[in-house]
Scaffold this active site. Structure first.
Site, PDB file in Angstrom:
ATOM      1  N   SER A 146      35.880  57.626  49.433  1.00 17.58           N
ATOM      2  CA  SER A 146      36.516  57.299  48.332  1.00 17.58           C
ATOM      3  C   SER A 146      37.922  57.950  48.325  1.00 17.58           C
ATOM      4  CB  SER A 146      35.761  57.908  47.051  1.00 17.58           C
ATOM      5  OG  SER A 146      36.512  57.957  46.036  1.00 17.58           O
ATOM      6  N   TYR A 191      32.353  64.904  42.768  1.00 15.84           N
ATOM      7  CA  TYR A 191      32.223  63.562  43.428  1.00 15.84           C
ATOM      8  C   TYR A 191      33.150  63.690  44.823  1.00 15.84           C
ATOM      9  CZ  TYR A 191      32.853  58.630  44.235  1.00 15.84           C
ATOM     10  OH  TYR A 191      33.016  57.446  44.831  1.00 15.84           O
TER      11      TYR A 191
END
Length: 335
Positions: free
Chosen positions: A127, A152
């Site tokens: 990501s 995350y």
């Protein structure tokens, strides 16, 4: 080829599975169809895949070690695309344990499955959030990314480190893809485009964080899928010039690669909202708010390595991409 794709009830996974099936690959699709967001949307994505020859649906959790080991033994995939994960920056503040189970334990099970079953290439989703506190723009895969701002992001950085270890120890070719704000038809209900479109069409106010000054490298789903397919076909190789004296974070001595997949063209959130307004024909009622914990003010992808290694650069403009999403949303929800 026989390709294992995890997360096939998800946004990117369902689109990728269609693309692979259309070109003649067999796809074993794994998803636990959890209720992080609307299960009906996930079922609708899967229903479109079940009509296609070559698709095998498996409902199980990637964090289930024994089930995943048996899956690899039974199906013997040649290549793996691992997209299943607990997504969302903000949700990682509310429910951190979900990220450890799905993103760390789940990824470990994928690595072990690949290691023990002679998988020829593992491609996995990382990501843009791994860039965290980095401020040098555009973000490069050769930059240090040791300052994540959410759990995350930390879990995705950990995936890259785990993959590097397996590439080094077991000569397993791994390619990590740092996706930049993916959007488009069949998208996730927890993401800005979906939330804004839904509320604008309903005449409800929208929460606009950082007073609309966020910049995001919005990347259209078809461009993401094209990048995944091209990197999947381009098996990771060692970097012969890699040096421990000046270590390159984006490559390794083993068959390890990292790529950004982004549009290379950041758009301010306020402009993004304007385009939604133009396509829906309705003005947004904006609730302007400060930046949220875990968020970064801007993302901007350097895609030079993607261009140089696989000959690809995303090209879909936000005007076209948003139009396609709004049209899909109106049709799917009969708005």
């Amino acid at each position: 080829m026989k390709i294992l794709v995890t997360g096939t009830a998800g946004f990117i996974g369902s689109h990728l599975a269609h693309r692979l099936l259309d070109r003649g690959d067999d796809v074993i699709g794994v998803d636990n169809v959890n209720d992080y967001y609307d299960v009906n949307l996930k079922e609708a994505r899967l229903a479109r895949l079940l009509d296609k020859p070559g698709f095998t649906e498996v409902r199980q959790d990637v964090a289930d070690r024994e089930a995943m080991a048996e899956l690899f033994r039974e199906h013997q995939p040649e290549r793996v695309v691992h997209l299943a994960a607990q997504a969302g920056v903000r949700y990682s503040i509310q429910n951190p344990n979900a990220y450890v189970d799905a993103n760390l334990v789940g990824f470990m099970n994928i690595l072990e499955g690949c290691r023990h079953n002679n998988v020829k290439h593992l491609v996995y989703a990382s990501s843009s959030s791994v860039y965290g506190a980095n401020e040098t723009m555009p973000f490069s895969v050769h930059d240090n990314v040791d300052h994540p701002l959410s759990l995350y992001a930390a879990s995705k950085k950990a995936n890259e480190l785990m993959a590097h270890t397996y590439s080094h120890l077991y000569n397993l070719p791994t390619t990590g893809l740092r996706f930049f704000t993916v959007y488009g038809p069949w998208g996730r209900p927890d993401m800005a485009l979906f939330i804004f479109t839904k509320k604008i069409l309903a005449g409800e106010p929208i929460d606009v964080f950082n007073h609309g000054h966020h910049k995001r490298d919005f990347t259209y789903i078809d461009d993401i899928v094209e990048g995944v397919v091209r990197t999947l076909d381009n098996v990771a190789e060692p970097n012969p010039d890699w040096s421990g004296e000046n270590p390159d974070p984006g490559t390794g001595k083993g068959p390890y690669r990292i790529y950004n997949i982004g549009s290379n063209n950041p758009v301010e959130l306020s402009r993004f909202i304007e385009i939604i307004e133009e396509r829906t024909g309705k003005k947004a009622r904006k609730n302007l708010l400060p930046m949220q914990p875990g968020d970064v003010p801007a993302t901007y992808a350097n895609v030079d390595d993607l261009i140089n290694d696989v000959g690809y650069k995303p090209s879909t403009g936000v005007e076209e991409g948003i139009a396609n999403f709004v049209d899909w949303y109106r049709d799917f929800y009969n708005v």
